[in-house]
Scaffold this motif. Structure first.
Motif, PDB file in Angstrom:
ATOM      1  N   LYS A 119       0.828  -1.220   0.000  1.00 51.94           N
ATOM      2  CA  LYS A 119       0.000   0.000   0.000  1.00 51.94           C
ATOM      3  C   LYS A 119       0.859   1.266   0.000  1.00 51.94           C
ATOM      4  O   LYS A 119       0.400   2.331  -0.405  1.00 51.94           O
ATOM      5  CB  LYS A 119      -0.908   0.040   1.234  1.00 51.94           C
ATOM      6  N   ALA A 120       2.084   1.147   0.501  1.00 55.04           N
ATOM      7  CA  ALA A 120       2.963   2.308   0.621  1.00 55.04           C
ATOM      8  C   ALA A 120       3.669   2.572  -0.705  1.00 55.04           C
ATOM      9  O   ALA A 120       4.426   1.742  -1.197  1.00 55.04           O
ATOM     10  CB  ALA A 120       3.989   2.085   1.725  1.00 55.04           C
ATOM     11  N   ILE A 121       3.415   3.738  -1.291  1.00 60.96           N
ATOM     12  CA  ILE A 121       4.058   4.183  -2.519  1.00 60.96           C
ATOM     13  C   ILE A 121       4.897   5.407  -2.180  1.00 60.96           C
ATOM     14  O   ILE A 121       4.448   6.287  -1.437  1.00 60.96           O
ATOM     15  CB  ILE A 121       3.017   4.547  -3.600  1.00 60.96           C
ATOM     16  N   PHE A 122       6.109   5.457  -2.718  1.00 66.66           N
ATOM     17  CA  PHE A 122       7.017   6.548  -2.359  1.00 66.66           C
ATOM     18  C   PHE A 122       7.329   7.396  -3.584  1.00 66.66           C
ATOM     19  O   PHE A 122       7.672   6.871  -4.650  1.00 66.66           O
ATOM     20  CB  PHE A 122       8.301   5.986  -1.744  1.00 66.66           C
ATOM     21  N   ALA A 123       7.179   8.694  -3.426  1.00 62.36           N
ATOM     22  CA  ALA A 123       7.386   9.636  -4.532  1.00 62.36           C
ATOM     23  C   ALA A 123       8.842   9.609  -4.993  1.00 62.36           C
ATOM     24  O   ALA A 123       9.751   9.273  -4.232  1.00 62.36           O
ATOM     25  CB  ALA A 123       6.991  11.043  -4.094  1.00 62.36           C
ATOM     26  N   GLU A 124       9.042   9.991  -6.240  1.00 63.14           N
ATOM     27  CA  GLU A 124      10.399  10.077  -6.785  1.00 63.14           C
ATOM     28  C   GLU A 124      11.121  11.291  -6.197  1.00 63.14           C
ATOM     29  O   GLU A 124      10.493  12.241  -5.723  1.00 63.14           O
ATOM     30  CB  GLU A 124      10.348  10.200  -8.313  1.00 63.14           C
ATOM     31  N   ILE A 125      12.440  11.260  -6.273  1.00 62.33           N
ATOM     32  CA  ILE A 125      13.221  12.340  -5.659  1.00 62.33           C
ATOM     33  C   ILE A 125      12.911  13.704  -6.280  1.00 62.33           C
ATOM     34  O   ILE A 125      13.035  14.732  -5.620  1.00 62.33           O
ATOM     35  CB  ILE A 125      14.735  12.053  -5.735  1.00 62.33           C
ATOM     36  N   THR A 126      12.502  13.721  -7.541  1.00 68.60           N
ATOM     37  CA  THR A 126      12.196  14.997  -8.201  1.00 68.60           C
ATOM     38  C   THR A 126      10.863  15.579  -7.738  1.00 68.60           C
ATOM     39  O   THR A 126      10.535  16.708  -8.099  1.00 68.60           O
ATOM     40  CB  THR A 126      12.148  14.812  -9.727  1.00 68.60           C
ATOM     41  N   GLU A 127      10.105  14.812  -6.943  1.00 71.94           N
ATOM     42  CA  GLU A 127       8.800  15.278  -6.470  1.00 71.94           C
ATOM     43  C   GLU A 127       8.805  15.656  -4.989  1.00 71.94           C
ATOM     44  O   GLU A 127       7.762  15.991  -4.435  1.00 71.94           O
ATOM     45  CB  GLU A 127       7.752  14.171  -6.681  1.00 71.94           C
ATOM     46  N   LEU A 128       9.967  15.615  -4.365  1.00 70.72           N
ATOM     47  CA  LEU A 128      10.023  15.765  -2.916  1.00 70.72           C
ATOM     48  C   LEU A 128      10.155  17.205  -2.435  1.00 70.72           C
ATOM     49  O   LEU A 128       9.801  17.512  -1.299  1.00 70.72           O
ATOM     50  CB  LEU A 128      11.176  14.922  -2.348  1.00 70.72           C
ATOM     51  N   ASN A 129      10.687  18.096  -3.262  1.00 74.74           N
ATOM     52  CA  ASN A 129      10.802  19.496  -2.850  1.00 74.74           C
ATOM     53  C   ASN A 129       9.470  20.203  -3.056  1.00 74.74           C
ATOM     54  O   ASN A 129       8.991  20.295  -4.186  1.00 74.74           O
ATOM     55  CB  ASN A 129      11.876  20.218  -3.666  1.00 74.74           C
ATOM     56  N   PRO A 130       8.852  20.707  -1.981  1.00 76.84           N
ATOM     57  CA  PRO A 130       7.583  21.425  -2.140  1.00 76.84           C
ATOM     58  C   PRO A 130       7.740  22.614  -3.082  1.00 76.84           C
ATOM     59  O   PRO A 130       8.671  23.407  -2.943  1.00 76.84           O
ATOM     60  CB  PRO A 130       7.269  21.895  -0.712  1.00 76.84           C
TER      61      PRO A 130
END
Length: 233
Positions: A180-191
């Motif tokens: 169930k846990a999906i982790f965003a890519e590194i390019t999506e982590l900076n707000p």
């Protein structure tokens, strides 16, 4: 309507400029440097490059926390000062909402942004996009990441996690949630500061005299001071 957005609530320094439905520009950096000496030059540079003068601004939007105690305070203080000086409205937006919107606008499931709060704890909340609108399902809170995983395991859909602190809590969340846990890519982590501006553009303005950051918990130094005062009574 030109909107300036300011986010110094965590390591990421974000400055954005919106003009109506157009993003004029963004400044984003994710380095551990003092926001207090960097934020005003970043604002000035972005506005000069976008050819926007301070008196052209219609509104300021600031990330109000949670996050770094010092970082949140810096951003809110600068935003309030600018809004007061320019005599324009100010709106505050949850820093977690900004993170959720930056990575999860097109994710078909639940959004759980978080920031590390040390000792196994995280600042987090639960969101979901409905009809292009970010809905708050669980308010921002401070919780152990393992307990948060157990809570979210009751949901009937995948959960997208986004955080620059993923490495600190990813294994715990995987243990509790499995696939169930999906982790965003590194390019999506900076707000993104443009998302901050968009979220706050049409939000009701705050009262500049009473508006304060949303720390969720007291800073450790303040907590220790209060304990000392109680012990001295």
């Amino acid at each position: 309507m030109k909107v300036l957005s300011i986010d110094t609530s965590n390591n990421v320094l974000g400055i954005g400029l919106l003009d109506g439905n157009m993003v004029l520009g963004e400044y984003i950096s994710n380095i551990k440097k003092n926001h207090s000496v960097r934020v005003m030059p970043a604002i000035q540079t972005l506005m000069e490059e976008c050819n926007v003068k301070p008196d052209e601004l219609s509104k300021i939007v600031v990330a109000e926390g949670p996050g770094s105690y010092t970082g949140v305070r810096i951003g809110v203080t600068i935003a309030k000062t600018m809004a007061w000086t320019l005599k324009i409205p100010l709106s505050g937006v949850s820093s977690l909402q900004v993170a959720a919107a930056s990575a999860g606008r097109y994710f078909n499931g639940f959004l759980a942004p978080f920031f590390d709060a040390r000792r196994g704890q995280i600042y987090t909340g639960l969101y979901k996009f409905e009809n292009k609108r970010l809905e708050v399902l669980k308010d921002d809170r401070l919780v152990m990441s393992a307990d948060w995983g157990k809570t979210l395991n009751n949901l009937d859909s995948n959960i997208l996690f986004m955080s620059n602190d993923l490495a600190l809590h990813e294994e715990v969340l995987k243990q509790e949630l499995g696939s169930k846990a999906i982790f965003a890519e590194i390019t999506e982590l900076n707000p993104r500061p443009a998302e901050l501006g968009l979220l706050g553009r049409d939000k009701e303005a705050v009262d500049l005299h009473t508006f304060v950051p949303n720390y969720i918990r007291l800073a450790e130094a303040e907590t220790n001071w209060l304990k000392a005062q109680q012990n001295n009574k």
